[in-house]
Design an enzyme around this catalytic site. Structure first.
Site, PDB file in Angstrom:
ATOM      1  N   LYS A  18      48.742  77.147  18.233  1.00  0.00           N
ATOM      2  CA  LYS A  18      48.336  77.648  16.760  1.00  0.00           C
ATOM      3  C   LYS A  18      49.464  77.404  15.893  1.00  0.00           C
ATOM      4  O   LYS A  18      50.519  77.462  16.296  1.00  0.00           O
ATOM      5  CB  LYS A  18      47.781  79.047  16.908  1.00  0.00           C
ATOM      6  CG  LYS A  18      49.025  80.072  17.245  1.00  0.00           C
ATOM      7  CD  LYS A  18      49.623  80.657  15.999  1.00  0.00           C
ATOM      8  CE  LYS A  18      50.830  81.604  16.391  1.00  0.00           C
ATOM      9  NZ  LYS A  18      51.565  82.001  15.405  1.00  0.00           N
ATOM     10  N   TYR A 104      58.716  76.330  23.388  1.00  0.00           N
ATOM     11  CA  TYR A 104      58.735  77.827  23.287  1.00  0.00           C
ATOM     12  C   TYR A 104      59.865  78.119  22.365  1.00  0.00           C
ATOM     13  O   TYR A 104      60.859  77.508  21.971  1.00  0.00           O
ATOM     14  CB  TYR A 104      58.807  78.403  24.429  1.00  0.00           C
ATOM     15  CG  TYR A 104      59.938  78.166  25.428  1.00  0.00           C
ATOM     16  CD1 TYR A 104      61.224  79.267  25.476  1.00  0.00           C
ATOM     17  CD2 TYR A 104      60.349  77.001  26.212  1.00  0.00           C
ATOM     18  CE1 TYR A 104      62.241  78.906  26.274  1.00  0.00           C
ATOM     19  CE2 TYR A 104      61.477  76.721  26.819  1.00  0.00           C
ATOM     20  CZ  TYR A 104      62.262  77.503  26.837  1.00  0.00           C
ATOM     21  OH  TYR A 104      63.331  77.458  27.663  1.00  0.00           O
ATOM     22  N   GLY A 105      59.646  79.606  21.729  1.00  0.00           N
ATOM     23  CA  GLY A 105      60.556  79.830  20.676  1.00  0.00           C
ATOM     24  C   GLY A 105      60.317  78.944  19.534  1.00  0.00           C
ATOM     25  O   GLY A 105      61.102  79.057  18.577  1.00  0.00           O
ATOM     26  N   ALA A 106      59.083  78.300  19.222  1.00  0.00           N
ATOM     27  CA  ALA A 106      58.693  77.756  18.261  1.00  0.00           C
ATOM     28  C   ALA A 106      57.658  78.243  17.020  1.00  0.00           C
ATOM     29  O   ALA A 106      57.338  77.481  16.254  1.00  0.00           O
ATOM     30  CB  ALA A 106      58.299  76.108  18.382  1.00  0.00           C
ATOM     31  N   GLY A 107      57.003  79.171  17.570  1.00  0.00           N
ATOM     32  CA  GLY A 107      56.176  79.928  16.613  1.00  0.00           C
ATOM     33  C   GLY A 107      54.731  79.518  16.747  1.00  0.00           C
ATOM     34  O   GLY A 107      54.100  79.534  15.920  1.00  0.00           O
ATOM     35  N   GLY A 110      52.650  79.339  22.338  1.00  0.00           N
ATOM     36  CA  GLY A 110      52.523  78.886  23.644  1.00  0.00           C
ATOM     37  C   GLY A 110      52.109  79.879  24.703  1.00  0.00           C
ATOM     38  O   GLY A 110      50.914  79.712  25.421  1.00  0.00           O
ATOM     39  N   SER A 112      51.166  83.160  24.415  1.00  0.00           N
ATOM     40  CA  SER A 112      49.785  83.755  24.359  1.00  0.00           C
ATOM     41  C   SER A 112      48.796  82.985  24.746  1.00  0.00           C
ATOM     42  O   SER A 112      47.689  83.466  25.285  1.00  0.00           O
ATOM     43  CB  SER A 112      49.777  84.114  22.844  1.00  0.00           C
ATOM     44  OG  SER A 112      50.989  85.050  22.304  1.00  0.00           O
ATOM     45  N   SER A 113      48.720  81.557  24.445  1.00  0.00           N
ATOM     46  CA  SER A 113      47.782  80.764  24.781  1.00  0.00           C
ATOM     47  C   SER A 113      47.702  80.609  26.119  1.00  0.00           C
ATOM     48  O   SER A 113      46.416  80.674  26.927  1.00  0.00           O
ATOM     49  CB  SER A 113      47.937  79.267  24.191  1.00  0.00           C
ATOM     50  OG  SER A 113      46.856  78.311  24.504  1.00  0.00           O
ATOM     51  N   ASP A 145      49.130  87.960  19.999  1.00  0.00           N
ATOM     52  CA  ASP A 145      48.417  86.804  19.822  1.00  0.00           C
ATOM     53  C   ASP A 145      47.282  86.485  20.746  1.00  0.00           C
ATOM     54  O   ASP A 145      46.357  85.278  20.486  1.00  0.00           O
ATOM     55  CB  ASP A 145      49.087  85.476  19.421  1.00  0.00           C
ATOM     56  CG  ASP A 145      50.056  85.773  18.257  1.00  0.00           C
ATOM     57  OD1 ASP A 145      49.710  86.629  17.239  1.00  0.00           O
ATOM     58  OD2 ASP A 145      51.225  85.002  18.130  1.00  0.00           O
TER      59      ASP A 145
END
Length: 305
Positions: A18, A104-107, A110, A112-113, A145
């Site tokens: 997202k 990851y660590g990109a906002g 991932g 949470s998905s 999220d």
């Protein structure tokens, strides 16, 4: 999420990510969690894959991943399995191989998905599944999220992100635009980002006299002006940008580059580190793809329909 290679004992689930079309931090709860008001937009790319296999080893959950430095013991998938089995007493012996494609660590949400995908699988296979309300409550306990990824539709998120109101993409006036995401080789911890925000604001809640609850009335921009940037408008903002850009100046450079390439808006997603631009024409993104490829920077693009 997409199921493939489905059998009675195994399946592969493709999970998307997202972006936050906006993100306002509207309060701090007594437990230290932050209240937000944000528009979440689900994307199919980049994606992760979860290969789930039922085993006969009575081991509970065994987790492995293609990324070596991802923590497995404290992983959100482990948390998901633990909380669901505690709530339902359904304790399948499963092996999960997580193939990360979402930085990851990109906002981009991932983790949470992935958690939502596992939660859905457990719910479908449990002899005593949770009620829809209990499932959403458990999802919020796993991560703020996760409830959104159970819905996986454009939503306005409030509370800590768990209160969701579905929004039609057509009402956002961005259908037909192309989203171009830059994912630099930089990981930003969400708790650290909130700590920076707290320090920056000296524990005072950021408010804006221009911001109100009638946000849905502001999902538009002046299409008659080709020079108009969406980021000039109220709704396409991110309260993290001042603090994140002060710490990671290269991210502000990426934002400026996207605007120079002709983006109608360029915004930090979540707490970063990814930055995305919204472009009127899909073919505008091909030049940028090559530009960032030469710099060994991951990019993704998706036509919004």
């Amino acid at each position: 999420m997409i199921y493939s290679h489905l059998s009675s004992t195994s399946c592969t689930i493709t999970t998307g990510c997202k972006v936050n079309l906006n993100l306002y931090i509207t309060g701090i709860l007594p437990n230290g969690w932050h209240k937000i008001d944000s528009i979440f937009l689900p994307l199919s790319e980049p994606h992760d894959e979860l290969h789930i296999e039922i085993t006969n080893h009575n081991q509970g959950l065994h987790l492995s991943c293609n990324i070596l430095d991802i923590e497995l013991e404290n992983n959100i998938l482990t948390k998901t399995y633990t909380l669901f089995t505690k709530a339902t007493h359904f304790t399948p012996s499963i092996s999960i191989y997580l193939k990360k494609g979402i930085p990851y660590g990109a906002g981009l949400g991932g983790g949470s998905s992935d958690a939502a995908a596992l939660l859905t699988w457990l719910q479908k296979n449990s002899p005593l599944p949770l009620s829809p309300s209990k499932l959403l409550k458990l999802a919020a306990e796993i991560g703020a999220d996760v409830p959104f990824f159970l819905k996986n539709k454009p939503c306005r998120a409030t509370g800590i992100g768990e209160k969701l109101e579905e929004i039609s993409l057509s009402n956002l006036n961005i259908s037909g635009n192309t989203l171009f995401i830059i994912c630099p080789n930089l990981k930003i911890s969400t708790p650290y980002a909130y700590k920076m925000w707290d320090d920056y604001n000296k524990k005072q809640i950021a408010t804006s006299s221009r911001y109100n609850n009638n946000l849905t009335k502001k999902y538009s921009w002046d299409r008659s002006s080709p020079s108009t940037h969406l980021s000039d408008y109220l709704w396409m903002k991110n309260d993290f940008e001042p603090v994140i850009f002060s710490e990671y100046t290269e991210l502000s450079v990426f934002k400026e580059q996207l605007l120079q390439f002709g983006a109608r808006a360029a915004v930090l997603s979540g707490s970063g580190s990814s930055i995305y631009g919204l472009f009127k024409e899909y073919n505008q993104t091909s030049i940028m793809t090559e530009f960032y490829k030469k710099k060994n920077i991951l990019t993704f693009s998706q036509l919004l329909q």
